[in-house]
Structures are given as C-alpha cells and as structure tokens.
Write a protein that holds these residues in place. Sequence first.
Motif, PDB file in Angstrom:
ATOM      1  N   ILE A  90     -15.332 -31.939  37.808  1.00 17.10           N
ATOM      2  CA  ILE A  90     -16.552 -31.829  37.015  1.00 17.10           C
ATOM      3  C   ILE A  90     -17.314 -30.574  37.430  1.00 17.10           C
ATOM      4  CG2 ILE A  90     -18.728 -32.939  36.362  1.00 17.10           C
ATOM      5  CD1 ILE A  90     -17.518 -35.610  37.275  1.00 17.10           C
ATOM      6  N   GLU A 116     -21.114 -29.192  36.753  1.00 16.97           N
ATOM      7  CA  GLU A 116     -22.385 -29.655  36.204  1.00 16.97           C
ATOM      8  C   GLU A 116     -23.481 -28.631  36.417  1.00 16.97           C
ATOM      9  OE1 GLU A 116     -22.750 -34.453  36.156  1.00 16.97           O
ATOM     10  OE2 GLU A 116     -23.213 -33.480  38.053  1.00 16.97           O
ATOM     11  N   ARG A 176     -28.856 -32.724  32.101  1.00 16.16           N
ATOM     12  CA  ARG A 176     -27.593 -32.501  32.805  1.00 16.16           C
ATOM     13  C   ARG A 176     -26.526 -32.122  31.786  1.00 16.16           C
ATOM     14  NH1 ARG A 176     -25.166 -35.924  37.714  1.00 16.16           N
ATOM     15  NH2 ARG A 176     -27.398 -36.110  38.126  1.00 16.16           N
ATOM     16  N   GLY A 205     -22.445 -31.127  31.576  1.00 14.72           N
ATOM     17  CA  GLY A 205     -21.243 -31.190  32.393  1.00 14.72           C
ATOM     18  C   GLY A 205     -19.989 -30.879  31.612  1.00 14.72           C
TER      19      GLY A 205
END
Length: 270
Positions: free
Chosen positions: A170, A172, A254, A256
């Motif tokens: 991931i 982010e 956020r 991602g």
Amino acid sequence: MNPVPPNPSQNPAAAATGAAVGPTTAAAGPSSSPTFSPLYQQIKALITQSLQSGEWKPGELIPSEVELANRFKVSQGTVRKAIDELAAENLVMRRQGKGTFVSTHHEARAHFRFLRLMPDEGVPHYPESRFIEVKRMRAPADVARLLDLKSGDAVIFIKRVQYFDGVPTIVEELWLPGLTFKGLTAERLVEYKGPMYGLFESEFGTRMIRAAEKIRAVCADAGAAALLQLAEGTPLLCSERVSFTYGDKPVELRRGLYSTERHHYQNDLN
C-alpha cells in the motif's frame, strides 16, 4: 386554576441537561409542521454527547442499562434500544457478562474496520509502515473542501508505504487538520507501534467514527511502481477515504494505492 409545572421525569433530555426535548418544530410558516424524534433516539443522542465530551473514555465501561434508565428517567428497554444502535455503529461494544464499553481503536478487531485489504491466504494482520514524508503545509483547495477547511489552512501531510510480510503493498497519502493534530511529528509516528488511529485516539482525543470511501482501478505510474516494486502500468486499486469523528466532522483525508497481487478488497454488506 393554577398551571401545573412541567415534570422533568417525563423528558429524559430535560432531566439530563435541563433543556426541553420533544417535537422539533420547523420555522414558523404556513407549511411548517412538527417532527418527532423517537424516545430511544433522544437517549442515543444523549449517550453520544457523553461519549463526545469524554465523560466515558475509549475502552471504559459505561453505566449499566439500569443506571442509564434511572439517569434519563426512561425504561430499561428504551436504553437497550439506544445502545443497540450505538453498538451497530461501533461506538460501543457489548461484552458478555462484563457490560458495555466505549469502543476503542486499540481493540484488535478494530484494526481491520477501516482496513479492508485482506490476504488471499493466511490470517489477516496489521502491516508495518515506512514513512516517506511528514510535513505541515497549506491545504490545497480539493483537500480543504473535503476536510471542511479553508483553502490555505494548515494541514499535516503524511506519505507512507505499508508492508505485509516484508512486501510493499500500500502507498498512502494522508491529510489531517493541522489544528486538531497539532504536535504530530514524524518522530512520534515512527516510534508509535500500534495502529495510527490508536495514536490519534489516545494522544489527540480524536476517534474515527465512520468513513466515506470511493474506489476505482488505475495503472501504476512510475512513482507508485517504484515504491511498490512493481512494473509500471500494473493494475492497482485506488481509494479515496474521508473519515469523520463525532458530530460528522471530517478529520482525515486518505488516498491509497493497493497492490492486489497477494491481497483482495473485502467488504461485508448487511
């Protein structure tokens, strides 16, 4: 005949706060009409106010249904219905034989409430993080709009890569209101070993209650490909999530990028 004084016991909010609660009436006008809030919804709102004010801290036991019924001068069944809804919204947790507790991000099961990326094989576990950048900056217009800030207000920007079993999975980017998270530094993020929301809860008094998320498929650009150690153009999941605290106040944006070579996105629908 003398007028009969109002009885606070007939009004739970009045008993708790001294303010009258009952039918909510729209502004005066030819088409205005009263709207009614069910009694259990009023109790739910009062309990939520106590959670928001910090009367009961995350992880703490709240009063029993009997105690709350006495406090608000309502039946135990009304309190139970209010708590049922709070539990369904993950604001409180029932523990068999122990009582009802304020939900906390430090609970193991809470770690995956907002992280929906699950391994294709094996047991879900929380990833390790490598922070690439942490800085204070002025909010870009699109970030300010989503966080209900003014363009140019201070925000904290965080960029990190998250690893599952040593594999980068991931990438982010996060934006946090600078005023709410004043004092958050890269050093504190690195030294804190629990989930980030646990840090926000315990040190900044901010608990994520719900989130709104959008997901689409994208191809990895050169930057994402390098960080995730993938070929440029590899399909990725792209998410944008705004998280809210009490009062439906947005406190985190956020964005991602998720590699799904060994993971999948899972969402249980009720």
